[in-house]
Motif scaffolding. Structure first.
Motif, PDB file in Angstrom:
ATOM      1  N   VAL A  27       0.845  -1.200   0.000  1.00 12.83           N
ATOM      2  CA  VAL A  27       0.000   0.000   0.000  1.00 12.83           C
ATOM      3  C   VAL A  27       0.876   1.243   0.000  1.00 12.83           C
ATOM      4  O   VAL A  27       0.596   2.228  -0.697  1.00 12.83           O
ATOM      5  N   GLY A  28       1.954   1.205   0.785  1.00 14.19           N
ATOM      6  CA  GLY A  28       2.873   2.341   0.788  1.00 14.19           C
ATOM      7  C   GLY A  28       3.495   2.565  -0.580  1.00 14.19           C
ATOM      8  O   GLY A  28       3.643   3.703  -1.025  1.00 14.19           O
ATOM      9  N   LEU A  29       3.858   1.464  -1.245  1.00 17.30           N
ATOM     10  CA  LEU A  29       4.392   1.563  -2.602  1.00 17.30           C
ATOM     11  C   LEU A  29       3.366   2.204  -3.526  1.00 17.30           C
ATOM     12  O   LEU A  29       3.694   3.089  -4.331  1.00 17.30           O
ATOM     13  N   ALA A  30       2.118   1.767  -3.410  1.00 18.67           N
ATOM     14  CA  ALA A  30       1.073   2.310  -4.269  1.00 18.67           C
ATOM     15  C   ALA A  30       0.863   3.800  -4.006  1.00 18.67           C
ATOM     16  O   ALA A  30       0.633   4.580  -4.930  1.00 18.67           O
ATOM     17  N   ARG A  31       0.940   4.201  -2.748  1.00 16.13           N
ATOM     18  CA  ARG A  31       0.785   5.631  -2.430  1.00 16.13           C
ATOM     19  C   ARG A  31       1.907   6.446  -3.068  1.00 16.13           C
ATOM     20  O   ARG A  31       1.679   7.516  -3.643  1.00 16.13           O
ATOM     21  N   ARG A  32       3.132   5.939  -2.940  1.00 17.71           N
ATOM     22  CA  ARG A  32       4.262   6.665  -3.540  1.00 17.71           C
ATOM     23  C   ARG A  32       4.140   6.685  -5.058  1.00 17.71           C
ATOM     24  O   ARG A  32       4.473   7.683  -5.712  1.00 17.71           O
ATOM     25  N   ALA A  33       3.647   5.567  -5.616  1.00 18.20           N
ATOM     26  CA  ALA A  33       3.466   5.508  -7.066  1.00 18.20           C
ATOM     27  C   ALA A  33       2.426   6.522  -7.514  1.00 18.20           C
ATOM     28  O   ALA A  33       2.597   7.216  -8.516  1.00 18.20           O
ATOM     29  N   ALA A  34       1.323   6.609  -6.768  1.00 20.59           N
ATOM     30  CA  ALA A  34       0.275   7.554  -7.132  1.00 20.59           C
ATOM     31  C   ALA A  34       0.805   8.982  -7.087  1.00 20.59           C
ATOM     32  O   ALA A  34       0.462   9.819  -7.931  1.00 20.59           O
TER      33      ALA A  34
ATOM     34  N   ILE B  46      -4.779   9.939 -15.745  1.00 18.52           N
ATOM     35  CA  ILE B  46      -5.281   8.589 -15.510  1.00 18.52           C
ATOM     36  C   ILE B  46      -6.299   8.233 -16.592  1.00 18.52           C
ATOM     37  O   ILE B  46      -6.445   7.093 -17.004  1.00 18.52           O
ATOM     38  N   GLY B  47      -7.019   9.215 -17.068  1.00 11.74           N
ATOM     39  CA  GLY B  47      -7.990   8.995 -18.138  1.00 11.74           C
ATOM     40  C   GLY B  47      -7.741   9.992 -19.259  1.00 11.74           C
ATOM     41  O   GLY B  47      -6.653  10.533 -19.420  1.00 11.74           O
ATOM     42  N   ASP B  48      -8.761  10.243 -20.060  1.00 15.91           N
ATOM     43  CA  ASP B  48      -8.694  11.268 -21.106  1.00 15.91           C
ATOM     44  C   ASP B  48      -7.568  11.022 -22.100  1.00 15.91           C
ATOM     45  O   ASP B  48      -6.804  11.935 -22.443  1.00 15.91           O
ATOM     46  N   VAL B  49      -7.415   9.780 -22.550  1.00 14.57           N
ATOM     47  CA  VAL B  49      -6.408   9.508 -23.578  1.00 14.57           C
ATOM     48  C   VAL B  49      -6.971   9.887 -24.939  1.00 14.57           C
ATOM     49  O   VAL B  49      -8.184   9.963 -25.152  1.00 14.57           O
ATOM     50  N   ARG B  50      -6.090  10.142 -25.907  1.00 13.72           N
ATOM     51  CA  ARG B  50      -6.502  10.590 -27.248  1.00 13.72           C
ATOM     52  C   ARG B  50      -6.129   9.523 -28.282  1.00 13.72           C
ATOM     53  O   ARG B  50      -5.094   8.875 -28.158  1.00 13.72           O
TER      54      ARG B  50
ATOM     55  N   GLU C  15      -4.274  -2.112 -10.783  1.00 13.85           N
ATOM     56  CA  GLU C  15      -5.041  -1.194  -9.943  1.00 13.85           C
ATOM     57  C   GLU C  15      -5.020   0.216 -10.520  1.00 13.85           C
ATOM     58  O   GLU C  15      -6.050   0.897 -10.592  1.00 13.85           O
ATOM     59  N   LEU C  16      -3.853   0.659 -10.953  1.00 12.98           N
ATOM     60  CA  LEU C  16      -3.758   1.992 -11.542  1.00 12.98           C
ATOM     61  C   LEU C  16      -4.471   2.028 -12.886  1.00 12.98           C
ATOM     62  O   LEU C  16      -5.098   3.031 -13.239  1.00 12.98           O
ATOM     63  N   ARG C  17      -4.382   0.924 -13.628  1.00 16.16           N
ATOM     64  CA  ARG C  17      -5.000   0.870 -14.952  1.00 16.16           C
ATOM     65  C   ARG C  17      -6.522   0.898 -14.848  1.00 16.16           C
ATOM     66  O   ARG C  17      -7.201   1.468 -15.702  1.00 16.16           O
ATOM     67  N   GLY C  18      -7.068   0.304 -13.783  1.00 17.92           N
ATOM     68  CA  GLY C  18      -8.516   0.236 -13.651  1.00 17.92           C
ATOM     69  C   GLY C  18      -9.147   1.524 -13.187  1.00 17.92           C
ATOM     70  O   GLY C  18     -10.358   1.706 -13.314  1.00 17.92           O
ATOM     71  N   ALA C  19      -8.357   2.430 -12.634  1.00 23.32           N
ATOM     72  CA  ALA C  19      -8.904   3.699 -12.146  1.00 23.32           C
ATOM     73  C   ALA C  19      -8.933   4.726 -13.275  1.00 23.32           C
ATOM     74  O   ALA C  19      -7.994   4.833 -14.050  1.00 23.32           O
TER      75      ALA C  19
ATOM     76  N   VAL D 145      -8.019   6.328  -7.374  1.00 21.45           N
ATOM     77  CA  VAL D 145      -6.815   5.670  -6.849  1.00 21.45           C
ATOM     78  C   VAL D 145      -6.662   5.987  -5.368  1.00 21.45           C
ATOM     79  O   VAL D 145      -6.415   5.100  -4.542  1.00 21.45           O
ATOM     80  N   THR D 146      -6.827   7.260  -5.011  1.00 28.42           N
ATOM     81  CA  THR D 146      -6.682   7.671  -3.616  1.00 28.42           C
ATOM     82  C   THR D 146      -7.690   6.963  -2.732  1.00 28.42           C
ATOM     83  O   THR D 146      -7.355   6.478  -1.639  1.00 28.42           O
ATOM     84  N   ALA D 147      -8.944   6.888  -3.189  1.00 28.71           N
ATOM     85  CA  ALA D 147      -9.984   6.230  -2.397  1.00 28.71           C
ATOM     86  C   ALA D 147      -9.697   4.741  -2.231  1.00 28.71           C
ATOM     87  O   ALA D 147      -9.882   4.178  -1.146  1.00 28.71           O
ATOM     88  N   ALA D 148      -9.243   4.102  -3.309  1.00 26.63           N
ATOM     89  CA  ALA D 148      -8.944   2.669  -3.242  1.00 26.63           C
ATOM     90  C   ALA D 148      -7.797   2.391  -2.270  1.00 26.63           C
ATOM     91  O   ALA D 148      -7.840   1.430  -1.491  1.00 26.63           O
TER      92      ALA D 148
END
Length: 229
Positions: free
Chosen positions: A95-102, A110-114, A187-191, A197-200
């Protein structure tokens, strides 16, 4: 003490008490001359210990630990408890790794790709400033996998893949290793938004804390069941 008395004190149903005895979580109850079960404080403590363990490790592992209380040498029981704590510690680190990654990818969308973000392997390598072999390594590890627009056609990174590659690139530059990223990227891909991400991550943090507290409660209950050394 009757079955219903144990159930009330342990906060569970009468049937659950019977199931726990049948599964070897509770020691066998004594029987009266007419066949009625008779329980004592050991059964109550065992039921309470199991409930705390189940909250901390899940019911399958909790049953395994409770059986070990009565059937295995003390070092083996302690090893099971140590392993349960170690798994929670590893999850807390994840979880700590994920927080630092975020935090590291805070500038990446995270979204809005073209649609125009689609790239070939060589184009993406140039855009990121990495070698094509690096992208192939990420592909082999399942971090970022390019697609084929048609059977037998050239492999291309679609817009979402390009975004993932940018995220992986930032995380790798920040020192994150491949193995943890393999678990983190879905996890990052699904958000779709950073707040998701923060809420998860907050929910995972709360879950680890709750299970750690449950293991602490279980340890106190187990101490009453284990003879002093």
């Amino acid at each position: 003490m009757r079955t219903v008395d144990v159930a009330r004190r342990a906060g569970c149903s009468v049937q659950h008490v019977r199931d726990l005895e049948h599964d070897g979580v509770l020691p066998p109850a004594a029987r009266t001359a007419t066949g009625y079960r008779v329980y004592d404080e050991t059964h109550v403590r065992s039921a309470l210990a199991y409930r705390a363990l189940a909250a901390g490790t899940g019911p399958v592992e909790a049953r395994r630990i409770m059986r070990a209380v009565r059937t295995r040498p003390l070092p083996e029981l302690l090893a099971l408890l140590d392993a349960a704590h170690a798994r929670l510690d590893a999850e807390r680190r994840d979880v700590g790794l994920a927080r630092r990654a975020a935090a590291t990818i805070s500038e990446e969308p995270i979204g809005d790709v073209r649609p125009s973000d689609a790239m070939s392997v060589s184009e993406l390598a140039v855009a990121l400033g990495v070698r094509p072999s690096t992208l192939r390594h990420w592909d082999a590890e399942g971090l970022v996998v390019p697609r084929r627009a048609s059977p037998g056609g050239p492999r291309r990174y679609l817009p979402g893949d390009v975004r993932d590659a940018r995220i992986v690139h930032q995380l790798r530059r920040a020192g994150h290793r491949i193995a943890p990223l393999r678990a983190l990227m879905p996890e990052l891909r699904g958000a779709r938004r950073r707040d998701e991400v923060t809420a998860a991550l907050a929910a995972r943090d709360a879950s680890v804390d709750a299970r750690s507290r449950a293991l602490l409660d279980a340890a106190a209950a187990l101490a009453a069941l284990i003879p002093p050394v």
